[in-house]
Design a protein around this motif. Structure first.
Motif, PDB file in Angstrom:
ATOM      1  N   GLY A 280      -8.178   1.926   3.889  1.00 18.13           N
ATOM      2  CA  GLY A 280      -7.782   0.572   3.440  1.00 18.13           C
ATOM      3  C   GLY A 280      -6.775  -0.030   4.621  1.00 18.13           C
ATOM      4  O   GLY A 280      -6.797  -1.098   4.993  1.00 18.13           O
ATOM      5  N   ALA A 281      -5.639   0.842   4.876  1.00 23.61           N
ATOM      6  CA  ALA A 281      -4.519   0.517   5.578  1.00 23.61           C
ATOM      7  C   ALA A 281      -5.168   0.189   7.071  1.00 23.61           C
ATOM      8  O   ALA A 281      -4.561  -0.785   7.636  1.00 23.61           O
TER       9      ALA A 281
ATOM     10  N   GLY B 299      -9.369   4.687  -3.633  1.00 23.82           N
ATOM     11  CA  GLY B 299      -8.570   5.801  -3.433  1.00 23.82           C
ATOM     12  C   GLY B 299      -8.079   6.061  -2.166  1.00 23.82           C
ATOM     13  O   GLY B 299      -7.222   7.016  -2.065  1.00 23.82           O
ATOM     14  N   SER B 300      -8.913   5.554  -1.156  1.00 18.79           N
ATOM     15  CA  SER B 300      -8.514   5.869   0.483  1.00 18.79           C
ATOM     16  C   SER B 300      -7.571   4.783   0.944  1.00 18.79           C
ATOM     17  O   SER B 300      -7.892   4.080   1.520  1.00 18.79           O
ATOM     18  N   THR B 301      -6.399   5.341   0.731  1.00 18.65           N
ATOM     19  CA  THR B 301      -5.232   4.288   1.319  1.00 18.65           C
ATOM     20  C   THR B 301      -5.325   4.333   2.556  1.00 18.65           C
ATOM     21  O   THR B 301      -5.050   3.249   3.380  1.00 18.65           O
TER      22      THR B 301
ATOM     23  N   ALA C 106       0.940  -1.083   0.022  1.00 17.28           N
ATOM     24  CA  ALA C 106      -0.203   0.117  -0.086  1.00 17.28           C
ATOM     25  C   ALA C 106       0.932   1.247  -0.021  1.00 17.28           C
ATOM     26  O   ALA C 106       0.587   2.368  -0.552  1.00 17.28           O
TER      27      ALA C 106
ATOM     28  N   PHE D 275      -8.973   0.592  -0.686  1.00 18.05           N
ATOM     29  CA  PHE D 275      -8.105   0.824  -1.752  1.00 18.05           C
ATOM     30  C   PHE D 275      -8.865   1.167  -3.130  1.00 18.05           C
ATOM     31  O   PHE D 275      -8.203   1.820  -3.863  1.00 18.05           O
TER      32      PHE D 275
ATOM     33  N   ALA E  90      -1.787  -3.578  -3.534  1.00 21.42           N
ATOM     34  CA  ALA E  90      -2.351  -3.755  -1.870  1.00 21.42           C
ATOM     35  C   ALA E  90      -3.646  -4.469  -2.339  1.00 21.42           C
ATOM     36  O   ALA E  90      -4.240  -5.408  -1.601  1.00 21.42           O
TER      37      ALA E  90
ATOM     38  N   SER F  89       2.155   1.213  -4.009  1.00 19.34           N
ATOM     39  CA  SER F  89       1.039   0.588  -4.992  1.00 19.34           C
ATOM     40  C   SER F  89      -0.053   0.342  -4.610  1.00 19.34           C
ATOM     41  O   SER F  89      -0.379  -0.904  -4.169  1.00 19.34           O
ATOM     42  N   THR F  90      -1.076   1.289  -4.494  1.00 17.16           N
ATOM     43  CA  THR F  90      -2.329   0.921  -4.095  1.00 17.16           C
ATOM     44  C   THR F  90      -3.143  -0.448  -5.032  1.00 17.16           C
ATOM     45  O   THR F  90      -3.520  -1.241  -4.086  1.00 17.16           O
TER      46      THR F  90
END
Length: 200
Positions: free
Chosen positions: A135-136, A130-132, A54, A127, A61, A57-58
Motif C-alpha cells: 500500500g505504501a 494487510g500488506s502495508t 499507514a 492496505f 490510511a 493505523s492501516t
C-alpha cells in the motif's frame, strides 16, 4: 505535452481558472495550468497524510487513500472542470489571481488522473489485505508524481499520454485504426469538444 499561451486562446475562452474550459484549437479543450498544479498540491498533502497514517493505523490510511481514489476517478471521468480540487481552485483561487497566461490540454490531464486512480486503487487493495508495504509503495508512486507536478510543473501522466495514445491507435503491423479506449476515455465528457481529439 504542448502548452499554449493565453494569446492563442483568450478569444475562445469559456471561463478562466483550473475548473474552467478554454478552447485551444479545433477540437481541443485546454485549462489554466495553475488549476492542475493547485490540485496536485492538495493531492500531495493528502498522500503524505496517507503515508503518515499507514505508520500508525492501516484502516485510517485505507479510508484516506479510498477518498483520494474517488477524487482521481472523478478527474479521469469528467476532467479538470469537474475535479473536486479544480472546483475549489475555480471558486476561491482563480478569481483572486491574474488572468490565464499559460494553458495545457485536458485529455493528458485526464489520463494522468487515470494513472493516479490505478496507483491509489492498488495502494488501497494493499492496505485492505494487510500488506502495508505494498500500500505504501503505490501511494509513494502517486505521491512522487503529484509532487513533481505541483512543485515543478512536470506531469508524468501527461508526458506518457501521447505515446500511449499513439501506440493504441496503431496496430502491430503499422496500420492505423480508430480512436483507442484510452483516447476515447480521455477525450469524452464535458471537457472535450470532439470525441477522440488528439492531445497535441
Amino acid at each position: 505535452m504542448s502548452r499554449n499561451t493565453a494569446a492563442n486562446t483568450a478569444s475562445h475562452s469559456d471561463s478562466v481558472g483550473g475548473g474552467g474550459r478554454v478552447t485551444g484549437g479545433p477540437g481541443i479543450s485546454v485549462v489554466d495550468v495553475r488549476g492542475p498544479r493547485f490540485a496536485a498540491w492538495i493531492t500531495t498533502g493528502v498522500l503524505v497524510l496517507v503515508l503518515l497514517a499507514a505508520a500508525v493505523s492501516t484502516p485510517v490510511a485505507a479510508v484516506l487513500i479510498g477518498l483520494q481514489a474517488v477524487v482521481f476517478a472523478i478527474g479521469a471521468a469528467y476532467g479538470p472542470r469537474r475535479h473536486p480540487y479544480g472546483r475549489i481552485f475555480a471558486a476561491f483561487i482563480a478569481p483572486r489571481i491574474g488572468p490565464t497566461v499559460e494553458t495545457e490540454p485536458v485529455a493528458p490531464l485526464r489520463f494522468a488522473q487515470l494513472l493516479g486512480l490505478i496507483f491509489s486503487a492498488v495502494g488501497l487493495l494493499g492496505f485492505l489485505v494487510g500488506s502495508t508495504v505494498v500500500g505504501a509503495v503505490f501511494v509513494g508512486f502517486a505521491l512522487f508524481a503529484a509532487f513533481l507536478n505541483a512543485a515543478f510543473g512536470i506531469c508524468l501522466g501527461c508526458q506518457i499520454y501521447p505515446l500511449v495514445a499513439r501506440l493504441r491507435r496503431t496496430d502491430p503491423i503499422g496500420g492505423v485504426r480508430g480512436p483507442s479506449v484510452v483516447t476515447r476515455a480521455t477525450a469524452s465528457g464535458p471537457d472535450a469538444n470532439t470525441a477522440g481529439s488528439p492531445a497535441n
